[in-house]
Motif scaffolding. Structure first.
Motif, short mmCIF file in Angstrom:
data_model
loop_
_atom_site.label_atom_id
_atom_site.label_comp_id
_atom_site.label_asym_id
_atom_site.label_seq_id
_atom_site.Cartn_x
_atom_site.Cartn_y
_atom_site.Cartn_z
N LYS A 253 -3.49 5.40 -20.87
CA LYS A 253 -3.04 4.83 -22.29
C LYS A 253 -1.15 4.37 -22.23
N ARG A 254 -0.72 5.34 -22.02
CA ARG A 254 0.97 5.64 -21.62
C ARG A 254 1.31 4.75 -21.08
N LEU A 255 0.94 4.68 -19.66
CA LEU A 255 1.45 3.58 -18.68
C LEU A 255 1.16 1.92 -19.14
N LEU A 256 0.17 1.58 -19.52
CA LEU A 256 0.41 0.19 -20.42
C LEU A 256 0.99 0.04 -21.58
N ASP A 257 1.07 1.43 -22.44
CA ASP A 257 2.28 0.92 -23.14
C ASP A 257 3.85 0.55 -23.13
N TYR A 258 3.58 1.63 -22.07
CA TYR A 258 4.71 1.70 -21.09
C TYR A 258 5.07 -0.47 -20.34
N LEU A 259 4.85 -0.50 -19.98
CA LEU A 259 4.46 -1.23 -19.59
C LEU A 259 4.31 -2.87 -20.76
N LYS A 260 3.58 -2.56 -21.31
CA LYS A 260 3.67 -4.06 -22.13
C LYS A 260 5.06 -4.09 -22.86
N LYS A 261 5.53 -2.64 -23.06
CA LYS A 261 6.76 -2.67 -23.79
C LYS A 261 8.17 -3.31 -22.75
N GLU B 235 0.97 -0.95 0.38
CA GLU B 235 0.26 -0.23 -0.13
C GLU B 235 0.93 1.84 0.22
N LYS B 236 1.83 1.41 0.12
CA LYS B 236 3.01 1.54 0.12
C LYS B 236 3.44 2.15 -0.71
N ASP B 237 3.90 1.45 -1.89
CA ASP B 237 4.44 1.81 -3.47
C ASP B 237 3.27 2.12 -4.19
N THR B 238 3.52 2.63 -4.11
CA THR B 238 2.31 4.52 -4.82
C THR B 238 3.02 4.54 -6.57
N GLY B 239 4.14 4.14 -6.42
CA GLY B 239 4.62 4.13 -8.42
C GLY B 239 4.75 3.26 -8.94
N SER B 240 4.23 1.87 -8.97
CA SER B 240 4.74 1.48 -9.84
C SER B 240 3.25 1.46 -10.94
N ALA B 241 3.62 0.99 -11.53
CA ALA B 241 3.16 0.37 -12.92
C ALA B 241 1.67 0.63 -12.88
N GLU B 242 1.48 -1.05 -12.08
CA GLU B 242 0.35 -1.33 -11.88
C GLU B 242 -0.77 -0.85 -11.07
N GLY B 243 -0.02 -0.18 -10.10
CA GLY B 243 -0.85 0.88 -8.79
C GLY B 243 -1.60 1.73 -9.44
N ILE C 188 6.58 -7.89 -20.99
CA ILE C 188 4.50 -8.47 -21.25
C ILE C 188 3.70 -9.64 -20.17
N GLU C 189 4.64 -9.98 -19.52
CA GLU C 189 2.96 -10.42 -18.50
C GLU C 189 2.78 -9.64 -17.67
N ARG C 190 3.48 -8.81 -16.59
CA ARG C 190 2.54 -7.59 -16.07
C ARG C 190 1.31 -7.16 -16.58
N TYR C 191 1.35 -7.25 -18.11
CA TYR C 191 0.43 -5.98 -18.76
C TYR C 191 -0.43 -6.83 -19.00
N ARG C 192 -0.67 -8.69 -19.30
CA ARG C 192 -1.30 -8.66 -19.63
C ARG C 192 -2.35 -9.35 -18.05
N ALA C 193 -1.24 -9.91 -16.54
CA ALA C 193 -2.11 -9.95 -15.59
C ALA C 193 -2.73 -8.47 -15.03
N ILE C 194 -2.79 -7.64 -15.56
CA ILE C 194 -3.04 -5.79 -15.40
C ILE C 194 -4.65 -5.48 -15.98
N ILE C 195 -4.14 -5.98 -17.30
CA ILE C 195 -5.27 -6.13 -18.29
C ILE C 195 -6.57 -7.07 -17.46
N ALA C 196 -6.12 -8.36 -17.72
CA ALA C 196 -7.47 -9.44 -17.26
C ALA C 196 -7.68 -8.63 -15.36
N GLU C 197 -6.64 -7.71 -14.59
CA GLU C 197 -7.51 -8.01 -13.78
C GLU C 197 -8.78 -6.91 -13.04
N LEU C 198 -8.54 -5.78 -14.41
CA LEU C 198 -8.70 -4.46 -14.55
C LEU C 198 -10.08 -4.83 -15.46
#
Length: 89
Positions: free
Chosen positions: A64-72, A19-27, A75-85
């Motif tokens: 969208k920019r954060l998702l593009d960054y994460l995808k680049k 909960e303190k990690d406010t900088g992660s792309a997923e958060g 890709i596994e973290r990108y797919r996980a956050i897309i599925a989660e949300l």
């Protein structure tokens, strides 16, 4: 205020590393999604609120920019956050 600090901490705890990690792309993506959903509901009842509409467009662009960054980067973290949300991409 529509977003209490407790709710924000809960979003980061669920989607970030902690909960303190406010900088992660997923958060940040999860927080932007929550705010986008809130603003979308507001605009359904206030169609002429153009300032909010502009804010919504800006948030969608940031997400969208954060998702593009994460995808680049990871890709596994990108797919996980897309599925989660439940985002379409």
């Amino acid at each position: 205020m529509y977003l209490a600090p407790e709710k924000k901490a809960e979003i980061f705890a669920k989607h970030g590393k902690s909960e303190k990690d406010t900088g992660s792309a997923e958060g940040q993506i999860a927080l932007f999604t929550y705010r986008i959903n809130h603003l979308s509901q507001h605009l359904k009842s206030n169609q002429k609120d153009f300032v909010t509409e502009r804010s919504l467009v800006a948030l969608v662009g940031k997400r969208k920019r954060l998702l593009d960054y994460l995808k680049k980067k990871d890709i596994e973290r990108y797919r996980a956050i897309i599925a989660e949300l439940g985002l379409r991409k």
